[in-house]
Write a protein that holds these residues in place. Structure first.
Motif, PDB file in Angstrom:
ATOM      1  N   PRO A  96      69.707  -6.794 -15.564  1.00  7.09           N
ATOM      2  CA  PRO A  96      70.789  -7.776 -15.677  1.00  7.09           C
ATOM      3  C   PRO A  96      70.380  -9.074 -16.386  1.00  7.09           C
ATOM      4  CG  PRO A  96      70.825  -6.772 -13.519  1.00  7.09           C
ATOM      5  CD  PRO A  96      69.579  -6.276 -14.203  1.00  7.09           C
ATOM      6  N   SER A  97      69.134  -9.482 -16.237  1.00  2.81           N
ATOM      7  CA  SER A  97      68.677 -10.701 -16.911  1.00  2.81           C
ATOM      8  C   SER A  97      68.631 -10.549 -18.428  1.00  2.81           C
ATOM      9  CB  SER A  97      67.292 -11.101 -16.393  1.00  2.81           C
ATOM     10  OG  SER A  97      66.347 -10.092 -16.705  1.00  2.81           O
ATOM     11  N   GLU A  98      68.648  -9.310 -18.916  1.00  2.00           N
ATOM     12  CA  GLU A  98      68.590  -9.052 -20.357  1.00  2.00           C
ATOM     13  C   GLU A  98      69.970  -8.811 -20.976  1.00  2.00           C
ATOM     14  OE1 GLU A  98      65.847  -9.090 -22.351  1.00  2.00           O
ATOM     15  OE2 GLU A  98      64.633  -9.731 -20.661  1.00  2.00           O
ATOM     16  N   VAL A  99      71.033  -8.856 -20.172  1.00  2.00           N
ATOM     17  CA  VAL A  99      72.383  -8.615 -20.704  1.00  2.00           C
ATOM     18  C   VAL A  99      72.772  -9.652 -21.760  1.00  2.00           C
ATOM     19  CG1 VAL A  99      74.840  -8.468 -20.099  1.00  2.00           C
ATOM     20  CG2 VAL A  99      73.123  -7.254 -18.733  1.00  2.00           C
ATOM     21  N   PRO A 100      72.453 -10.950 -21.591  1.00  2.00           N
ATOM     22  CA  PRO A 100      72.744 -11.885 -22.689  1.00  2.00           C
ATOM     23  C   PRO A 100      72.041 -11.495 -23.992  1.00  2.00           C
ATOM     24  CG  PRO A 100      72.311 -13.096 -20.678  1.00  2.00           C
ATOM     25  CD  PRO A 100      71.965 -11.662 -20.399  1.00  2.00           C
ATOM     26  N   THR A 101      70.824 -10.976 -23.897  1.00  2.00           N
ATOM     27  CA  THR A 101      70.112 -10.504 -25.095  1.00  2.00           C
ATOM     28  C   THR A 101      70.882  -9.359 -25.742  1.00  2.00           C
ATOM     29  OG1 THR A 101      68.000 -11.137 -24.124  1.00  2.00           O
ATOM     30  CG2 THR A 101      67.922  -9.558 -25.944  1.00  2.00           C
ATOM     31  N   LEU A 102      71.386  -8.449 -24.915  1.00  2.00           N
ATOM     32  CA  LEU A 102      72.199  -7.334 -25.422  1.00  2.00           C
ATOM     33  C   LEU A 102      73.413  -7.857 -26.166  1.00  2.00           C
ATOM     34  CD1 LEU A 102      73.214  -4.334 -25.495  1.00  2.00           C
ATOM     35  CD2 LEU A 102      74.270  -4.805 -23.282  1.00  2.00           C
ATOM     36  N   LEU A 103      74.127  -8.787 -25.572  1.00  2.73           N
ATOM     37  CA  LEU A 103      75.355  -9.298 -26.191  1.00  2.73           C
ATOM     38  C   LEU A 103      75.070 -10.043 -27.492  1.00  2.73           C
ATOM     39  CD1 LEU A 103      77.228 -10.468 -22.973  1.00  2.73           C
ATOM     40  CD2 LEU A 103      77.498  -8.323 -24.251  1.00  2.73           C
ATOM     41  N   VAL A 104      73.990 -10.817 -27.518  1.00  2.00           N
ATOM     42  CA  VAL A 104      73.624 -11.525 -28.758  1.00  2.00           C
ATOM     43  C   VAL A 104      73.202 -10.515 -29.827  1.00  2.00           C
ATOM     44  CG1 VAL A 104      71.921 -13.092 -29.779  1.00  2.00           C
ATOM     45  CG2 VAL A 104      73.051 -13.705 -27.638  1.00  2.00           C
ATOM     46  N   ALA A 105      72.433  -9.511 -29.439  1.00  2.00           N
ATOM     47  CA  ALA A 105      71.995  -8.498 -30.404  1.00  2.00           C
ATOM     48  C   ALA A 105      73.182  -7.734 -30.980  1.00  2.00           C
ATOM     49  CB  ALA A 105      70.999  -7.544 -29.744  1.00  2.00           C
ATOM     50  N   VAL A 106      74.155  -7.399 -30.134  1.00  2.00           N
ATOM     51  CA  VAL A 106      75.354  -6.699 -30.613  1.00  2.00           C
ATOM     52  C   VAL A 106      76.140  -7.611 -31.557  1.00  2.00           C
ATOM     53  CG1 VAL A 106      77.602  -5.770 -29.891  1.00  2.00           C
ATOM     54  CG2 VAL A 106      75.518  -5.099 -28.670  1.00  2.00           C
ATOM     55  N   ILE A 158      78.475   1.199 -34.348  1.00  2.00           N
ATOM     56  CA  ILE A 158      77.169   1.053 -34.998  1.00  2.00           C
ATOM     57  C   ILE A 158      76.496  -0.230 -34.519  1.00  2.00           C
ATOM     58  CG2 ILE A 158      76.008   0.662 -37.215  1.00  2.00           C
ATOM     59  CD1 ILE A 158      78.130   2.463 -38.504  1.00  2.00           C
ATOM     60  N   ALA A 159      77.255  -1.315 -34.487  1.00  2.00           N
ATOM     61  CA  ALA A 159      76.699  -2.601 -34.038  1.00  2.00           C
ATOM     62  C   ALA A 159      76.309  -2.554 -32.568  1.00  2.00           C
ATOM     63  CB  ALA A 159      77.714  -3.714 -34.286  1.00  2.00           C
ATOM     64  N   ILE A 160      77.134  -1.903 -31.758  1.00  2.00           N
ATOM     65  CA  ILE A 160      76.829  -1.809 -30.329  1.00  2.00           C
ATOM     66  C   ILE A 160      75.564  -0.987 -30.128  1.00  2.00           C
ATOM     67  CG2 ILE A 160      77.631  -0.905 -28.109  1.00  2.00           C
ATOM     68  CD1 ILE A 160      80.527  -1.564 -29.161  1.00  2.00           C
ATOM     69  N   ALA A 161      75.474   0.143 -30.815  1.00  2.00           N
ATOM     70  CA  ALA A 161      74.296   0.999 -30.676  1.00  2.00           C
ATOM     71  C   ALA A 161      73.038   0.300 -31.188  1.00  2.00           C
ATOM     72  CB  ALA A 161      74.511   2.324 -31.417  1.00  2.00           C
ATOM     73  N   ALA A 162      73.147  -0.362 -32.330  1.00  2.00           N
ATOM     74  CA  ALA A 162      71.984  -1.059 -32.894  1.00  2.00           C
ATOM     75  C   ALA A 162      71.553  -2.207 -31.990  1.00  2.00           C
ATOM     76  CB  ALA A 162      72.303  -1.568 -34.296  1.00  2.00           C
ATOM     77  N   GLY A 163      72.500  -2.986 -31.509  1.00  2.00           N
ATOM     78  CA  GLY A 163      72.174  -4.099 -30.627  1.00  2.00           C
ATOM     79  C   GLY A 163      71.568  -3.629 -29.314  1.00  2.00           C
ATOM     80  N   ALA A 164      72.130  -2.564 -28.752  1.00  2.00           N
ATOM     81  CA  ALA A 164      71.597  -2.028 -27.493  1.00  2.00           C
ATOM     82  C   ALA A 164      70.189  -1.478 -27.697  1.00  2.00           C
ATOM     83  CB  ALA A 164      72.524  -0.953 -26.939  1.00  2.00           C
ATOM     84  N   ALA A 165      69.981  -0.753 -28.783  1.00  2.00           N
ATOM     85  CA  ALA A 165      68.646  -0.200 -29.057  1.00  2.00           C
ATOM     86  C   ALA A 165      67.638  -1.328 -29.260  1.00  2.00           C
ATOM     87  CB  ALA A 165      68.694   0.709 -30.282  1.00  2.00           C
ATOM     88  N   TRP A 166      68.017  -2.336 -30.012  1.00  2.00           N
ATOM     89  CA  TRP A 166      67.112  -3.466 -30.256  1.00  2.00           C
ATOM     90  C   TRP A 166      66.775  -4.165 -28.946  1.00  2.00           C
ATOM     91  CZ3 TRP A 166      67.309  -8.805 -29.731  1.00  2.00           C
ATOM     92  CH2 TRP A 166      66.279  -9.497 -30.378  1.00  2.00           C
ATOM     93  N   ALA A 167      67.797  -4.394 -28.115  1.00  2.00           N
ATOM     94  CA  ALA A 167      67.565  -5.072 -26.835  1.00  2.00           C
ATOM     95  C   ALA A 167      66.698  -4.209 -25.916  1.00  2.00           C
ATOM     96  CB  ALA A 167      68.896  -5.400 -26.172  1.00  2.00           C
ATOM     97  N   MET A 168      66.940  -2.898 -25.903  1.00  2.00           N
ATOM     98  CA  MET A 168      66.146  -2.003 -25.056  1.00  2.00           C
ATOM     99  C   MET A 168      64.692  -1.970 -25.510  1.00  2.00           C
ATOM    100  SD  MET A 168      68.809   1.155 -24.689  1.00  2.00           S
ATOM    101  CE  MET A 168      67.561   2.292 -24.071  1.00  2.00           C
TER     102      MET A 168
END
Length: 174
Positions: A96-106, A158-168
């Motif tokens: 959960p602490s990384e969700v902002p990173t996910l949203l910014v990456a997306v 594509i953006a969601i997948a790329a952002g999620a992969a980058w954040a993960m």
């Protein structure tokens, strides 16, 4: 070193989640649809990870918050329904602490995708399609050139997948 590299119990869910995200991105590019089963398959992977690493309850809270915000954006017409489901399903893949990173990456990946489409539009506008291509990739390329040239909607999966992969891959908590 990333936490998932040192824990073999995380390798399979990590790779499976990345494969599902990649499939969602490619399917969205080709058909502008993200199959519901992809989002449904990501949810148990994400919650298994949160149970394994702790924080499942907070992951559920984060998922509900992201889902509520994404539904509002969908109501404004800026996201498709599949995008809402994919983004929500990707949320528990991270602590959960990384969700902002996910949203910014997306958001950054979406901005890069939009910029690419805007730069390509003048180059592809008015071009004749030519003979019908035979292979699947060639057909997808042809229809995408047509969509870009006419200012069609972005395949935001594509953006969601790329952002999620980058954040993960970059997450210290994964």
């Amino acid at each position: 070193m990333q936490a998932w590299l040192s824990d073999p119990a995380l390798w399979v869910p990590m790779l499976l989640a990345l494969a599902l995200l990649g499939f969602a991105a490619l399917h969205d590019l080709a058909a502008r649809i993200i199959p519901d089963w992809v989002s449904l398959a990501l949810l148990p992977i994400g919650f298994w990870l949160r149970i394994w690493q702790g924080g499942a309850l907070w992951a559920l809270v984060a998922l509900l918050l992201v889902f509520a915000a994404a539904v509002l954006v969908w109501r404004l017409g800026a996201l498709g329904g599949g995008d809402v489901k994919l983004l929500s399903a990707a949320t528990p893949l991270l602590p959960p602490s990384e969700v902002p990173t996910l949203l910014v990456a997306v958001a950054l990946a979406g901005g890069a995708l939009a910029l690419l489409y805007l730069l390509l539009r003048p180059l592809l506008r008015g071009r004749e399609a030519g003979a019908r291509p035979r292979g699947l990739l060639a057909r997808v390329g042809r229809i995408e050139r047509w969509r870009i040239g006419r200012g069609g909607p972005l395949p935001y999966g594509i953006a969601i997948a790329a952002g999620a992969a980058w954040a993960m891959l970059g997450s210290s908590g994964f």
